[in-house]
Design an enzyme around this catalytic site. Structure first.
Site, PDB file in Angstrom:
ATOM      1  N   HIS A  26     -72.460  -6.644 -24.621  1.00 20.53           N
ATOM      2  CA  HIS A  26     -72.081  -7.773 -25.470  1.00 20.53           C
ATOM      3  C   HIS A  26     -70.580  -7.778 -25.668  1.00 20.53           C
ATOM      4  O   HIS A  26     -69.890  -6.757 -25.515  1.00 20.53           O
ATOM      5  CB  HIS A  26     -72.793  -7.717 -26.827  1.00 20.53           C
ATOM      6  CG  HIS A  26     -72.292  -6.636 -27.752  1.00 20.53           C
ATOM      7  ND1 HIS A  26     -71.287  -6.836 -28.661  1.00 20.53           N
ATOM      8  CD2 HIS A  26     -72.665  -5.329 -27.881  1.00 20.53           C
ATOM      9  CE1 HIS A  26     -71.065  -5.723 -29.337  1.00 20.53           C
ATOM     10  NE2 HIS A  26     -71.878  -4.780 -28.874  1.00 20.53           N
ATOM     11  N   CYS A  27     -70.036  -8.973 -25.987  1.00 21.87           N
ATOM     12  CA  CYS A  27     -68.621  -9.106 -26.344  1.00 21.87           C
ATOM     13  C   CYS A  27     -68.564  -9.478 -27.823  1.00 21.87           C
ATOM     14  O   CYS A  27     -69.487  -9.176 -28.575  1.00 21.87           O
ATOM     15  CB  CYS A  27     -67.928 -10.140 -25.454  1.00 21.87           C
ATOM     16  SG  CYS A  27     -68.665 -11.788 -25.531  1.00 21.87           S
ATOM     17  N   VAL A  28     -67.537 -10.163 -28.237  1.00 25.73           N
ATOM     18  CA  VAL A  28     -67.368 -10.468 -29.665  1.00 25.73           C
ATOM     19  C   VAL A  28     -68.435 -11.430 -30.174  1.00 25.73           C
ATOM     20  O   VAL A  28     -68.903 -11.309 -31.306  1.00 25.73           O
ATOM     21  CB  VAL A  28     -65.964 -11.060 -29.927  1.00 25.73           C
ATOM     22  CG1 VAL A  28     -65.797 -11.442 -31.388  1.00 25.73           C
ATOM     23  CG2 VAL A  28     -64.896 -10.062 -29.526  1.00 25.73           C
ATOM     24  N   THR A  29     -68.862 -12.376 -29.329  1.00 26.48           N
ATOM     25  CA  THR A  29     -69.798 -13.406 -29.798  1.00 26.48           C
ATOM     26  C   THR A  29     -71.071 -13.531 -28.954  1.00 26.48           C
ATOM     27  O   THR A  29     -72.006 -14.193 -29.364  1.00 26.48           O
ATOM     28  CB  THR A  29     -69.116 -14.787 -29.806  1.00 26.48           C
ATOM     29  OG1 THR A  29     -68.684 -15.099 -28.470  1.00 26.48           O
ATOM     30  CG2 THR A  29     -67.917 -14.805 -30.742  1.00 26.48           C
ATOM     31  N   ARG A  30     -71.108 -12.912 -27.747  1.00 24.26           N
ATOM     32  CA  ARG A  30     -72.197 -13.198 -26.815  1.00 24.26           C
ATOM     33  C   ARG A  30     -72.897 -11.948 -26.291  1.00 24.26           C
ATOM     34  O   ARG A  30     -72.256 -10.925 -26.062  1.00 24.26           O
ATOM     35  CB  ARG A  30     -71.665 -13.978 -25.607  1.00 24.26           C
ATOM     36  CG  ARG A  30     -71.271 -15.404 -25.906  1.00 24.26           C
ATOM     37  CD  ARG A  30     -70.343 -15.931 -24.831  1.00 24.26           C
ATOM     38  NE  ARG A  30     -68.988 -15.438 -24.992  1.00 24.26           N
ATOM     39  CZ  ARG A  30     -68.033 -15.526 -24.088  1.00 24.26           C
ATOM     40  NH1 ARG A  30     -68.296 -16.075 -22.918  1.00 24.26           N
ATOM     41  NH2 ARG A  30     -66.823 -15.071 -24.318  1.00 24.26           N
TER      42      ARG A  30
END
Length: 469
Positions: A26-30
């Protein structure tokens, strides 16, 4: 916000179940998935899950938009639930790349090279915008620039210009760092290679045309063979090809030279041989190809401006969907380096605004509170240059907002291209984009901006109301 275990289970099932997940991170939002078969994804079911704000596929990865703060909780719950194991972003990229065809891999390679240097280029663009405001005539005073009236500001503007221009003057150094790293070599050697191609001892590439006319092009004489002693400022192709040669040569030498002698032999041999090949063959050949392509593109837009604006302005968002828009960053940089400005980037900025306008219209047209929130936040994001949430979370999901944005962007593209609008640099591709536009072309650009604010919003809103009736 707490995580509903049932919602996480629904996400896993919607992406094809645990058995369809190769790896996840995952990244910051996804949430980012590498899937065995994206055809098994049930997007309709996925979009209905309360914590999901959108989804899209890009570069072989299937991404599910969750939101900042909540995404890490969802990811942790999913890992515990499925037992698939944690993965890094690079592992996801490597797994996803196996699903790409040769063209997609080539596009991804360009994206992986240029995206890391974007912050430096965009920063330079914003600073050049400030310089344009200070030095552009007619902005504050009729027929005169701000620094002409307030001479004590002249040196400050000159310093800002120097700081802003650095990323473009030494662009091959930035590309060399990123490209050699991507191709598996030592990025430090990539920087040296890039700076070598713009060494002050070489004839500046921007002076090459006049030097040819005057017959003053300097040469090296290598055992009776004349090699032009020119630099490659503002050029993209020479450093890209040279970086590939350097990286592969370095890897070749490291695999064959004993470790005790690598420090002494690998870098000097790799850099020396690549330097010879770059100045003798790669540089002159790619320099000619790049200039021919640039001249052809400029001639096309000069003679068929409306058609060029219609096609590029109208279809830029489609390029974003396919990921091919990354290839045009190299074209923009080449145009800026060769001609001093790009007519493509202004259409990119307006296309982003158009997508934001369509998403914003959906906020007013829908009664779904979740969609209202997503539409507003994604519209703001698009107005600031990041269109993926608006495009994949809202516009493509309902189709007619996306088409409305394409129509508005095409109309604006025709208008600004006919009016010869150019950007002096690459900046923030949204509402702040005017800072990168040459000040004398602000008026037609602002008219184009008005078109992409009004047309997509109006069309989307009307279509939305018609759909309800």
């Amino acid at each position: 916000m707490s995580v509903n275990r049932q919602s996480v289970e629904q996400i896993v099932q919607a992406v094809g179940g645990k058995e369809n997940i190769v790896a996840a991170t995952h990244c910051v939002t996804r949430l980012r998935f590498a899937l065995k078969d994206e055809g098994k994804v049930d997007k309709e079911a996925l979009e209905k899950i309360d914590i999901v704000k959108g989804s899209f596929s890009a570069n072989g990865q299937f991404q599910v938009v969750i939101g900042q703060g909540l995404v890490d909780k969802v990811y942790n719950e999913m890992i515990e639930m499925t037992g698939i194991g944690r993965a890094t972003k690079q592992e996801i990229k490597d797994a996803a790349e196996k699903n790409l065809n040769p063209l997609q891999r080539a596009i991804k390679t360009l994206a992986d090279i240029f995206i890391p240097i974007l912050p430096a280029i965009v920063t330079a663009g914003l600073l050049m915008g400030i310089n344009n405001i200070l030095t552009g005539p007619g902005i504050f005073y009729e027929g005169k620039s701000f620094v002409e009236v307030h001479k004590n500001w002249r040196d400050l503007a000159d310093m800002i210009n120097l700081i802003a221009n650095t990323a473009f003057v030494f662009l091959p150094g930035l590309i060399g760092w990123s490209a050699v790293k991507k191709f598996g070599g030592s990025e430090l050697l990539g920087i040296v290679l890039g700076l070598m191609l713009v060494h002050p001892a070489l004839l500046n590439a921007w002076s090459y045309a006049s030097a040819v006319q005057e017959g003053t092009v300097p040469y090296w004489n290598l055992f009776g063979f004349d090699v032009q002693k020119i630099g490659y400022q503002g050029q993209v192709l020479p450093i890209l090809i040279s970086s590939y040669v350097l990286a592969k040569l370095e890897v070749f030498l490291r695999n064959r030279i004993p470790e005790a002698f690598q420090l002494l032999l690998v870098a000097p041999i790799a850099l020396l041989l690549t330097g010879f090949v770059s100045f003798i063959a790669i540089g002159p050949i790619t320099f000619g190809i790049a200039n021919a392509l640039t001249d052809g593109l400029v001639a096309l837009f000069d003679h068929f401006a409306a058609l060029g604006g219609l096609v590029y302005g109208g279809l830029y968002a489609v390029l974003v969907v396919t990921g091919m828009h990354h290839t045009f960053l190299a074209v923009d940089l080449q145009l800026i380096g060769s001609t001093g400005g790009t007519f493509l980037w202004p259409m990119l900025a307006l296309s982003n605004i158009a997508q934001g306008s369509s998403a914003l219209a959906m906020m007013f047209a829908t009664k779904d509170e979740k969609l209202k929130g997503l539409s507003f936040t994604s519209a703001v994001s698009a107005y600031l240059g990041i269109t993926e949430p608006a495009m994949f979370g809202v516009n493509l999901r309902f189709r007619y907002p996306f088409i409305s944005a394409l129509i508005g962007s095409a109309i604006a593209g025709i208008f600004i291209t006919i009016n010869k609008v150019k950007a002096s640099s690459i900046g923030v591709g949204g509402l702040p984009g005017f800072l990168s536009i040459f000040p004398e072309k602000w008026v037609p650009f602002f008219i184009g901006m008005a078109i992409v604010l009004i047309v997509p919003f109006t069309l989307t809103y009307v279509f939305a109301k018609m759909k309800k009736n």
